[in-house]
Design a protein around this motif. Structure first.
Motif, PDB file in Angstrom:
ATOM      1  N   SER A  23       0.863  -1.176   0.000  1.00  0.00           N
ATOM      2  CA  SER A  23       0.000   0.000   0.000  1.00  0.00           C
ATOM      3  C   SER A  23       0.900   1.226   0.000  1.00  0.00           C
ATOM      4  O   SER A  23       2.109   1.125   0.133  1.00  0.00           O
ATOM      5  CB  SER A  23      -0.934  -0.003   1.207  1.00  0.00           C
ATOM      6  N   ARG A  24       0.286   2.342  -0.167  1.00  0.00           N
ATOM      7  CA  ARG A  24       1.070   3.540  -0.369  1.00  0.00           C
ATOM      8  C   ARG A  24       1.804   3.979   0.911  1.00  0.00           C
ATOM      9  O   ARG A  24       1.308   3.830   2.017  1.00  0.00           O
ATOM     10  CB  ARG A  24       0.156   4.678  -0.819  1.00  0.00           C
ATOM     11  N   ASN A  25       2.994   4.480   0.724  1.00  0.00           N
ATOM     12  CA  ASN A  25       3.751   5.028   1.834  1.00  0.00           C
ATOM     13  C   ASN A  25       3.582   6.539   1.800  1.00  0.00           C
ATOM     14  O   ASN A  25       3.881   7.172   0.796  1.00  0.00           O
ATOM     15  CB  ASN A  25       5.229   4.657   1.665  1.00  0.00           C
ATOM     16  N   ASN A  26       3.124   7.077   2.887  1.00  0.00           N
ATOM     17  CA  ASN A  26       2.826   8.506   2.836  1.00  0.00           C
ATOM     18  C   ASN A  26       3.882   9.413   3.462  1.00  0.00           C
ATOM     19  O   ASN A  26       3.655  10.591   3.652  1.00  0.00           O
ATOM     20  CB  ASN A  26       1.462   8.782   3.459  1.00  0.00           C
ATOM     21  N   ALA A  27       5.040   8.824   3.758  1.00  0.00           N
ATOM     22  CA  ALA A  27       6.112   9.672   4.283  1.00  0.00           C
ATOM     23  C   ALA A  27       6.446  10.740   3.235  1.00  0.00           C
ATOM     24  O   ALA A  27       6.515  10.452   2.041  1.00  0.00           O
ATOM     25  CB  ALA A  27       7.331   8.821   4.598  1.00  0.00           C
ATOM     26  N   HIS A  28       6.656  11.953   3.694  1.00  0.00           N
ATOM     27  CA  HIS A  28       6.731  13.036   2.715  1.00  0.00           C
ATOM     28  C   HIS A  28       8.077  13.192   2.040  1.00  0.00           C
ATOM     29  O   HIS A  28       8.179  13.757   0.961  1.00  0.00           O
ATOM     30  CB  HIS A  28       6.314  14.354   3.362  1.00  0.00           C
ATOM     31  N   ASN A  29       9.096  12.655   2.675  1.00  0.00           N
ATOM     32  CA  ASN A  29      10.405  12.793   2.060  1.00  0.00           C
ATOM     33  C   ASN A  29      10.746  11.639   1.118  1.00  0.00           C
ATOM     34  O   ASN A  29      11.839  11.544   0.618  1.00  0.00           O
ATOM     35  CB  ASN A  29      11.472  12.915   3.147  1.00  0.00           C
ATOM     36  N   ILE A  30       9.778  10.771   0.895  1.00  0.00           N
ATOM     37  CA  ILE A  30      10.029   9.622   0.027  1.00  0.00           C
ATOM     38  C   ILE A  30       9.382   9.864  -1.337  1.00  0.00           C
ATOM     39  O   ILE A  30       8.219  10.264  -1.422  1.00  0.00           O
ATOM     40  CB  ILE A  30       9.413   8.345   0.644  1.00  0.00           C
ATOM     41  N   ARG A  31      10.153   9.596  -2.377  1.00  0.00           N
ATOM     42  CA  ARG A  31       9.567   9.683  -3.709  1.00  0.00           C
ATOM     43  C   ARG A  31       9.059   8.299  -4.092  1.00  0.00           C
ATOM     44  O   ARG A  31       9.792   7.320  -4.055  1.00  0.00           O
ATOM     45  CB  ARG A  31      10.605  10.204  -4.702  1.00  0.00           C
ATOM     46  N   GLU A  32       7.806   8.262  -4.454  1.00  0.00           N
ATOM     47  CA  GLU A  32       7.101   6.988  -4.561  1.00  0.00           C
ATOM     48  C   GLU A  32       7.148   6.394  -5.978  1.00  0.00           C
ATOM     49  O   GLU A  32       6.453   6.846  -6.877  1.00  0.00           O
ATOM     50  CB  GLU A  32       5.642   7.208  -4.135  1.00  0.00           C
ATOM     51  N   LEU A  33       7.956   5.362  -6.133  1.00  0.00           N
ATOM     52  CA  LEU A  33       7.926   4.575  -7.372  1.00  0.00           C
ATOM     53  C   LEU A  33       7.496   3.146  -7.070  1.00  0.00           C
ATOM     54  O   LEU A  33       7.728   2.225  -7.853  1.00  0.00           O
ATOM     55  CB  LEU A  33       9.313   4.561  -8.037  1.00  0.00           C
ATOM     56  N   GLY A  34       6.924   2.973  -5.888  1.00  0.00           N
ATOM     57  CA  GLY A  34       6.538   1.629  -5.485  1.00  0.00           C
ATOM     58  C   GLY A  34       5.057   1.385  -5.723  1.00  0.00           C
ATOM     59  O   GLY A  34       4.678   0.582  -6.566  1.00  0.00           O
ATOM     60  N   PHE A  35       4.246   2.117  -5.015  1.00  0.00           N
ATOM     61  CA  PHE A  35       2.805   1.893  -5.109  1.00  0.00           C
ATOM     62  C   PHE A  35       2.294   2.195  -6.510  1.00  0.00           C
ATOM     63  O   PHE A  35       2.691   3.174  -7.132  1.00  0.00           O
ATOM     64  CB  PHE A  35       2.085   2.770  -4.083  1.00  0.00           C
ATOM     65  N   ASN A  36       1.437   1.352  -6.990  1.00  0.00           N
ATOM     66  CA  ASN A  36       0.898   1.493  -8.333  1.00  0.00           C
ATOM     67  C   ASN A  36      -0.466   2.162  -8.275  1.00  0.00           C
ATOM     68  O   ASN A  36      -1.475   1.512  -8.063  1.00  0.00           O
ATOM     69  CB  ASN A  36       0.803   0.099  -8.976  1.00  0.00           C
ATOM     70  N   ALA A  37      -0.487   3.472  -8.440  1.00  0.00           N
ATOM     71  CA  ALA A  37      -1.741   4.217  -8.358  1.00  0.00           C
ATOM     72  C   ALA A  37      -2.308   4.422  -9.769  1.00  0.00           C
ATOM     73  O   ALA A  37      -2.067   3.604 -10.648  1.00  0.00           O
ATOM     74  CB  ALA A  37      -1.508   5.551  -7.658  1.00  0.00           C
ATOM     75  N   SER A  38      -3.012   5.496  -9.989  1.00  0.00           N
ATOM     76  CA  SER A  38      -3.613   5.648 -11.314  1.00  0.00           C
ATOM     77  C   SER A  38      -3.830   7.098 -11.721  1.00  0.00           C
ATOM     78  O   SER A  38      -4.926   7.482 -12.052  1.00  0.00           O
ATOM     79  CB  SER A  38      -4.932   4.887 -11.385  1.00  0.00           C
ATOM     80  N   PHE A  39      -2.748   7.877 -11.731  1.00  0.00           N
ATOM     81  CA  PHE A  39      -2.846   9.245 -12.249  1.00  0.00           C
ATOM     82  C   PHE A  39      -4.023   9.992 -11.642  1.00  0.00           C
ATOM     83  O   PHE A  39      -4.929  10.445 -12.326  1.00  0.00           O
ATOM     84  CB  PHE A  39      -2.956   9.227 -13.783  1.00  0.00           C
ATOM     85  N   GLU A  40      -3.959  10.102 -10.330  1.00  0.00           N
ATOM     86  CA  GLU A  40      -5.097  10.635  -9.587  1.00  0.00           C
ATOM     87  C   GLU A  40      -5.369  12.114  -9.862  1.00  0.00           C
ATOM     88  O   GLU A  40      -6.407  12.639  -9.465  1.00  0.00           O
ATOM     89  CB  GLU A  40      -4.868  10.449  -8.071  1.00  0.00           C
ATOM     90  N   ALA A  41      -4.462  12.764 -10.543  1.00  0.00           N
ATOM     91  CA  ALA A  41      -4.649  14.198 -10.775  1.00  0.00           C
ATOM     92  C   ALA A  41      -5.919  14.500 -11.555  1.00  0.00           C
ATOM     93  O   ALA A  41      -6.426  15.618 -11.516  1.00  0.00           O
ATOM     94  CB  ALA A  41      -3.431  14.771 -11.514  1.00  0.00           C
ATOM     95  N   ASN A  42      -6.435  13.497 -12.253  1.00  0.00           N
ATOM     96  CA  ASN A  42      -7.646  13.750 -13.037  1.00  0.00           C
ATOM     97  C   ASN A  42      -8.942  13.529 -12.259  1.00  0.00           C
ATOM     98  O   ASN A  42     -10.027  13.709 -12.802  1.00  0.00           O
ATOM     99  CB  ASN A  42      -7.651  12.824 -14.262  1.00  0.00           C
TER     100      ASN A  42
END
Lengths: 466, 466
Positions: A98-117
């Motif tokens: 699941s997603r890691n929400n630590a702010h100093n981490i750049r996330e290339l792990g969790f597979n989301a879906s372009f949530e900006a839309n």
DNA sequence: TAATTTGTTCGTAGACATTTC
DNA sequence: GGAAATGTCTACGAACAAATT
């Protein structure tokens, strides 16, 4: 009285004879669990052969078999015939991704879906909430979905090339929820399901929770090996098969048309239950020549899972399924028992979006985004540009000398999160190793490019790349 | 060569020796399943003792044990030590209770929740959908619920008297969903859970799906018997206990304060996992002296389930849970694996309603309705009027000479649907029998009164009543 | 109360398949 | 390519526990 004295015999693990209480097999697993948790038994340690441990403890060897089997069900170990039994790899009990929400981490792990839309759905939410028939959405009725919602769901599935079992269309609370329902209703504890050697981690964890044994099948560039599948079927009384035929997670492999035919034949011959997970279904709307849905090849034996999380909106938890007639009742029953029903409000929003053009717009934007991020990836990793192919993540081969944990930790220390293929591995270790690099969580193209450049540099610097 | 000839020996079931293939135990279950489905073996038929059947088939008796055990796991049979093994009662595979939508049937079976008030939520739905921060509800984040939603959920649980484990408040997709999650994460196939002899049918079915064995405990007017529970715990390695302490379904019994203390002591002594299902939680807001939540008595061993389906809106599928610290991680993991997350939109609506006064209004109306229908029931069935007690359904004792099916069918032919206590029975048959008469599905008081009058007449006419 | 019937749990051995050497 | 090592599946008997008589 034991005849042999094993005091100096080199066993990798020497359970304390005196602490062995009846029932032996349970007591043995307790001791093993303690040894693993305390670090006395490290991952991938080879445990003593069943017969040797039995001699050492002066108990029947089948009792050790039983203990090893239980430990395997608990996820503590894995066994390979002819080779031995080993302490499980990563499985620190929570394997789920699941997603890691630590702010100093750049996330290339969790597979989301372009949530900006996601904002595009707002008008649809308002449209539904101001509708006059809101009340019909709020009661206990229609566990498998309102007829009108199911009709729209069914039409969407038609569009993406799923032609069979139209009459058995049901609404569930997302793809993962569908998998829970399927595993609960059509399988029993101890049943075996064939899966790709590298398989969607959340499916692995769900199977573990359910007590289902996954049988890893090798693959090649065309997808799961039909030869290996057949062999395992002959041997092992396999009940089902789980496939992500398009854009397999984490391998990125899409099963070729020819291979689909071969696998379908085996599914029929061995009467397997096919679970087809088409989690990126919307991409079929854009592919020039969509491949045949496996479920269409074996309509009497399949459940087709069509999640809307990646295709449309992840937060609304709506998915569609189509089941073979023979499973219809069991699945309906399980839907009621796991969910009671799916929120008809959410289903209304999703189906409305499919009708009013908003879904198309969102999907088109996702397509643009995915095209863009793949181009960025190809450029940085010096690949041939991918054409007409839309990966949400990519596989970067790494040196299998290093452990998955080691690579992940090194990268994490450098502020980048990715997942090593070990996280997706079913059963025994493998020669091939790669990183699954998700391209979906960093919505900003520049940030993605920077992160990928850093990733590559770190991999080279540590000689992880091959 | 078998020595004995059993050709004329009176076995209630004679599997075909020649059809017995290896593995024997599976083959036997197949034959049994066929015999049951074809009607050759009727419910409650006593199967041959294991040793006799073994002699008859000329196989080891432990092999029959194994077959019987498997058939029990499949829900085909149940066994009582010293008495025998029997074909299961109702379980025609789908035991689950859901609403019947046939229009000519008057529904006193399904237990709904005065849905006529649902329209009141509309303004809240619109309020939420026009909010500016809609987007934060639509992504993959926060599988266990947004912090602000959990805070409101937690405050609600405080109000209804649940004081412990505040920090472990999570949002799930309704009460039934919570139960799935708990059974998947904290139990394994084959584990045993103590339940009331008459238990919520959907829990029975869920346990069957999960492969969990339910151990029936007797009860009296104060609730589950502590004596019987203790006895079963001593004997049976029971791992958990499922309770509906308030308004138990289907018994209508609320566990007394004193009994709660006794049961809590046993839960501690035998280290049981307590699943407390407080499905009518809102009634605690109105009771003059609410009883102690069992979870408060054993906060380190409990999961408290607070569904909002009955209390507020059934269709939105939102529930809250509070877990002991030790279960927190496992539950979080399972939430992610079963649901990914609960629709944050639905959670937003429910929590907003709890804040803006709409929930209070709906609950008050439900309270009025429930008071009214209980008065109607008491009048027609000549009971003492119930005071300050709000049953969603009532138990009407019936003659246990008649089978549950017989009574249900007779009533159904007369256009009335109710459920017989057999549907809720765990394990072996019982002397006591009753009908669970739901007062919630017929929203119109007159229609309810008419239906109850007809019900009573039919029961008397057929001598079902006692 | 004792004896009997009956189901349950557990440890064990034989047959077999795969992998390794 | 055969022998040895090793894990898996299944059948079975002994000891035990509960219910019945």
């Amino acid at each position: 009285m034991p005849i042999n004295i094993f005091t100096d015999y080199p066993l990798s693990w020497r359970p304390d004879r005196s602490r062995l209480k009846r029932p032996y097999y349970q007591s043995l697993v307790e001791q093993m669990k303690g040894a693993i948790e305390s670090g006395h038994l490290l991952p991938d340690t080879k445990l003593p052969p069943q017969r040797e441990l039995a001699d050492f403890l002066d108990i029947g060897f089948a009792t050790v078999t039983r203990a090893y089997k239980l430990s395997q069900q608990r996820g503590l170990t894995y066994g390979v015939v002819g080779r031995g039994t080993y302490v499980a790899k990563n499985l620190k009990f929570m394997q789920t991704i699941s997603r890691n929400n630590a702010h100093n981490i750049r996330e290339l792990g969790f597979n989301a879906s372009f949530e900006a839309n996601n904002y595009l759905i707002r008008s649809t939410v308002e449209e539904v909430s101001s509708q006059t028939n809101l009340v019909e959405l709020l009661n206990y009725d229609e566990p498998i979905g309102l007829a009108k919602h199911r009709l729209i769901a069914s039409r969407y599935m038609d569009q993406i090339g799923m032609t069979m079992n139209k009459e058995n269309t049901m609404i569930v609370s997302g793809g993962q929820n569908a998998l829970s329902i399927i595993l609960l209703s059509l399988f029993n504890s101890g049943d075996k399901i064939a899966v790709d050697k590298f398989t969607y981690a959340n499916f692995i964890e769900l199977a573990r929770l359910r007590g289902i044994e996954l049988i890893p099948i090798n693959d090649d560039s065309e997808g799961m090996s039909a030869v290996d599948l057949e062999q395992q079927c002959r041997l092992k009384n396999i009940k089902g098969i789980y496939l992500m035929p398009d854009y397999g997670n984490p391998t990125t492999i899409t099963i070729s048309e020819q291979r689909r035919q071969l696998l379908a034949q085996l599914i029929q011959r061995y009467k397997l239950i096919l679970i087809e997970d088409d989690y990126l279904n919307f991409l079929n709307l854009y592919r020039q020549t969509p491949l045949t849905k496996m479920s269409n090849l074996v309509p009497e034996q399949s459940i087709y899972v069509c999640s809307m999380s990646k295709s449309l909106i992840s937060g609304l938890r709506v998915g569609f399924i189509r089941t073979a007639n023979q499973f219809r009742h069991s699945i309906e029953n399980a839907i009621f028992n796991v969910n009671v029903k799916t929120s008809a409000l959410d289903a209304a929003i999703v189906t409305r979006a499919l009708q009013n053009g908003v879904a198309s717009k969102i999907m088109q934007q996702k397509l643009n985004a995915v095209t863009k991020v793949n181009a960025i990836f190809d450029q940085i990793f010096d690949n041939q540009p991918t054409v007409n192919d839309y990966h949400f993540f990519r596989a970067v081969p790494v040196n299998s000398q290093f452990s998955g944990n080691q690579i992940e930790q090194t990268l994490l220390q450098n502020g980048i999160r990715v997942f090593h293929s070990d996280k997706f591995l079913v059963g025994s270790a493998d020669r091939t190793a790669f990183l699954r690099v998700s391209l979906t969580s960093l919505d900003n193209g520049d940030e993605l490019a920077d992160t990928l450049i850093d990733l590559k540099a770190i991999l080279i610097q540590n000689q992880f790349l091959i």
